[in-house]
Scaffold this active site. Sequence first.
Site, PDB file in Angstrom:
ATOM      1  CE  LYS A  54       3.923  -7.466 -19.198  1.00 14.22           C
ATOM      2  NZ  LYS A  54       5.279  -7.312 -18.720  1.00 14.22           N
ATOM      3  CG  HIS A 108       9.586 -33.867 -21.418  1.00 14.77           C
ATOM      4  ND1 HIS A 108      10.037 -35.163 -21.551  1.00 14.77           N
ATOM      5  CD2 HIS A 108      10.425 -33.102 -22.159  1.00 14.77           C
ATOM      6  CE1 HIS A 108      11.116 -35.174 -22.315  1.00 14.77           C
ATOM      7  NE2 HIS A 108      11.371 -33.937 -22.701  1.00 14.77           N
ATOM      8  CE  LYS A 136       5.336   0.091 -13.374  1.00 15.59           C
ATOM      9  NZ  LYS A 136       5.481  -0.929 -14.430  1.00 15.59           N
ATOM     10  CD  GLU A 173       1.308  -7.861 -16.023  1.00 16.85           C
ATOM     11  OE1 GLU A 173       2.353  -7.732 -16.661  1.00 16.85           O
ATOM     12  OE2 GLU A 173       1.206  -7.530 -14.823  1.00 16.85           O
ATOM     13  CG  ASN A 224       3.268  -0.758   2.565  1.00 17.08           C
ATOM     14  OD1 ASN A 224       2.744  -1.777   2.111  1.00 17.08           O
ATOM     15  ND2 ASN A 224       4.435  -0.299   2.149  1.00 17.08           N
ATOM     16  N   GLY A 225       2.005  -3.257   4.764  1.00 12.98           N
ATOM     17  CA  GLY A 225       2.711  -4.451   5.227  1.00 12.98           C
ATOM     18  C   GLY A 225       1.725  -5.505   5.691  1.00 12.98           C
ATOM     19  CD1 TRP A 279      -2.760  -4.893  -4.909  1.00 10.38           C
ATOM     20  CD2 TRP A 279      -1.920  -6.103  -3.222  1.00 10.38           C
ATOM     21  NE1 TRP A 279      -2.583  -6.175  -5.350  1.00 10.38           N
ATOM     22  CE2 TRP A 279      -2.069  -6.948  -4.344  1.00 10.38           C
ATOM     23  CE3 TRP A 279      -1.408  -6.654  -2.045  1.00 10.38           C
ATOM     24  CZ2 TRP A 279      -1.731  -8.295  -4.323  1.00 10.38           C
ATOM     25  CZ3 TRP A 279      -1.065  -7.994  -2.025  1.00 10.38           C
ATOM     26  CH2 TRP A 279      -1.226  -8.797  -3.166  1.00 10.38           C
ATOM     27  CB  CYS A 327      -0.846   0.020   1.269  1.00 14.36           C
ATOM     28  SG  CYS A 327      -1.718  -1.530   1.539  1.00 14.36           S
ATOM     29  NE  ARG A 372       4.925   2.951  -2.460  1.00 16.15           N
ATOM     30  CZ  ARG A 372       5.759   2.205  -1.745  1.00 16.15           C
ATOM     31  NH1 ARG A 372       5.294   1.249  -0.980  1.00 16.15           N
ATOM     32  NH2 ARG A 372       7.040   2.420  -1.782  1.00 16.15           N
ATOM     33  CD  GLU A 406       7.730  -9.678 -19.719  1.00 19.85           C
ATOM     34  OE1 GLU A 406       7.774 -10.369 -18.692  1.00 19.85           O
ATOM     35  OE2 GLU A 406       7.325  -8.503 -19.713  1.00 19.85           O
TER      36      GLU A 406
HETATM   37  C1  AGP Z   1       5.194  -6.909 -14.870  1.00 16.24           C
HETATM   38  O1  AGP Z   1       4.376  -6.690 -15.953  1.00 16.24           O
HETATM   39  C2  AGP Z   1       4.573  -7.044 -13.588  1.00 16.24           C
HETATM   40  N1  AGP Z   1       3.567  -6.142 -13.314  1.00 16.24           N
HETATM   41  C3  AGP Z   1       5.401  -7.544 -12.424  1.00 16.24           C
HETATM   42  O2  AGP Z   1       5.699  -8.862 -12.719  1.00 16.24           O
HETATM   43  C4  AGP Z   1       6.699  -6.802 -12.030  1.00 16.24           C
HETATM   44  O3  AGP Z   1       7.659  -6.931 -13.028  1.00 16.24           O
HETATM   45  C5  AGP Z   1       7.210  -7.382 -10.698  1.00 16.24           C
HETATM   46  O4  AGP Z   1       6.259  -7.147  -9.715  1.00 16.24           O
HETATM   47  C6  AGP Z   1       8.547  -6.818 -10.277  1.00 16.24           C
HETATM   48  O5  AGP Z   1       8.494  -5.444 -10.093  1.00 16.24           O
HETATM   49  P1  AGP Z   1       9.813  -4.597  -9.972  1.00 16.24           P
HETATM   50  O6  AGP Z   1      10.506  -4.675 -11.294  1.00 16.24           O
HETATM   51  O7  AGP Z   1       9.361  -3.206  -9.649  1.00 16.24           O
HETATM   52  O8  AGP Z   1      10.636  -5.214  -8.887  1.00 16.24           O
END
Ligand code: AGP
Length: 606
Positions: A482, A501, A601, A485, A98-99, A74, A2, A27, A478
């Site tokens: 993408k 496998h 983010k 998400e 936050n935590g 969050w 958060c 956050r 990757e």
């Molecule tokens: C990427 O599209 C993601 N939203 C997520 O995996 C991100 O890369 C990950 O949380 C790591 O974040 P950071 O690079 O700020 O450490």
Amino acid sequence: MCGIIGINSNKPVSATIINSLKKLEYRGYDSAGIATLSSGLINEIKSEGRVDNLEKNSLVQNMEGTIGIGHVRWATHGSPNSINAHPHSSQNVSVVHNGIIENSTLLKKFLVSKGHKFKSQTDTEVIVHLITENLKTENIVSSIKKTLKSLHGSFALGIIFKDQPDLIVGARRGSPLAVGYGPNENYLGSDSYALKSMTNKITYLNDGEFCVIKKDQVEFFNEEGIKINKKVLEVSSEEKKYEKGDYKHFMAKEIEEQPTTLKNGINEYLDNSNNNINIYNFPWKTKDISSITLVGCGTAYHSCLMAKYWFEEITTMDVNVDIASEFRYRKNRFKKETLYIFVSQSGETADTYAALDLCKKNGMKTCAVVNVVESSIARESEFVLPIHCGTEIGVASTKAFLGQILILYIFSLKLGLLRNDLKKDVFIQKLKDLKELPKLVKQTLLTDNKIQTITKTFNEAKGSMFLGRGFSYPIALEGALKLKELSYVHAEGYPAGEMKHGPLALIEEGMPVVVLAPRDNHYKKTISNMQEVIARGAKVLLITNKSKDEIVSENIWETIEVESTNEDLLPFLLTIPLQKLAYYSALKKGFDIDKPRNLAKSVTVE
Ligand code: AGP
């Protein structure tokens, strides 16, 4: 994870708190809230969803008070509704957190037995009641000290008190927290970015410390409640405004910016006049490093994996990669001759930070590859390689991914040369090719229409797979990340050779499968794997690079050809159509592209 903010001023604070909360939305954006003190009472207003919702509330617009705290959430404990939103308050105390408090269930039991009544399902509310309980017998400083000692887990806290009209308490264990200094007012915030519009004078709290913020003075304490002195740092006062411009979404803008951000990265590190790479103040002798361990999460982990392939190809070093949340709890055999590299766009990811902390405690060599140079991971690492791609707003990382792999590639070339693993003429040729990369990315970005037309198939399918070998394998991972998400459809990245496998059982008539098969060493093998999935009914989207040689395969559903360059650099180009595939799939579904559901983010809880 958060974001928290606190302001103690002699002017009304609610509008400024709301503005700072907007900066902290990266956050978390499940809910938001604010509490101020006025007329000897705590006023608390909270709402579900974005800060915009909170701001629209007419009660917030008329909110009084010259001291207050705010929060973006969050959700960890309790669903993301307005009751579970922060701040949480008793009659006497209001808290933003936050935590995660790991012993909240036990503490709650104890507090209920003392007559405390709980309103929410959060772990945070126990902090409110613990402080309230401790204040019955202790003064502010010792009640805080006592409360913090009872808490297990991680926290950054902002606390105001009904009976203390000139005082905010901040406390930190695990989660980052900064204090800012202004004229006749002082601040508390999760990061310097949130405080930047108010001040560039910052003090970062260390683990275990807490502080008492008055309008004209800030006092710091260690976990024993003993006063300590802290340095005031001047951070850059430059507050660049980063707007969407004509783009519908930040993500679209960030994808299109990549030729420029790559160019910036290349210009920062390449020494054109001497055909070399400038990495200044590298604190170690290269002969003292024989292996590398790269650690990150999510997309940053994929960058680490990409780098492993390059480091192994270009140098003779041993290379390991690890997901930070696994690394931090394993019995690592720490080695003096290993360089530990932590990759993170935000530089605030809790797991990556904890992995770094573990390495530091074991006396290891630590290096950060970050975008945010004032971040916790950058500050705590011995050496920093910034990726120079500017603010990234879209939760789905795009330009930061290419920025991370660019810097890691450049670093592998430099170490290869210094260790004599790479011949000078090969090195020079690779630099020459690298300088062409932004132009090739720009051309590859033009492939757009075809991707838009195929998104329907991905959106309507039960799931999809992304396959690649060698350098293309991390890119397959990757691409799948993408798509899931942003578009909320199941997508899996796999090494193409691994399909037989087990995962091959998933293939059924019409299932979309992305096959990354650039004309590299693995091309023929990957094409064979592609045939295996086509034979079982898959609709294959083949992504390869332009070549004069025809593609010798039938029944491919669609083909996208990226530009051609040397094998090392093809991963950059292969990434582009995958970013666009995810973007357009989500666009078609009308999803919130820059803020996908359930995500944030920066992930500041473990
Ligand atoms: C990427 O599209 C993601 N939203 C997520 O995996 C991100 O890369 C990950 O949380 C790591 O974040 P950071 O690079 O700020 O450490």
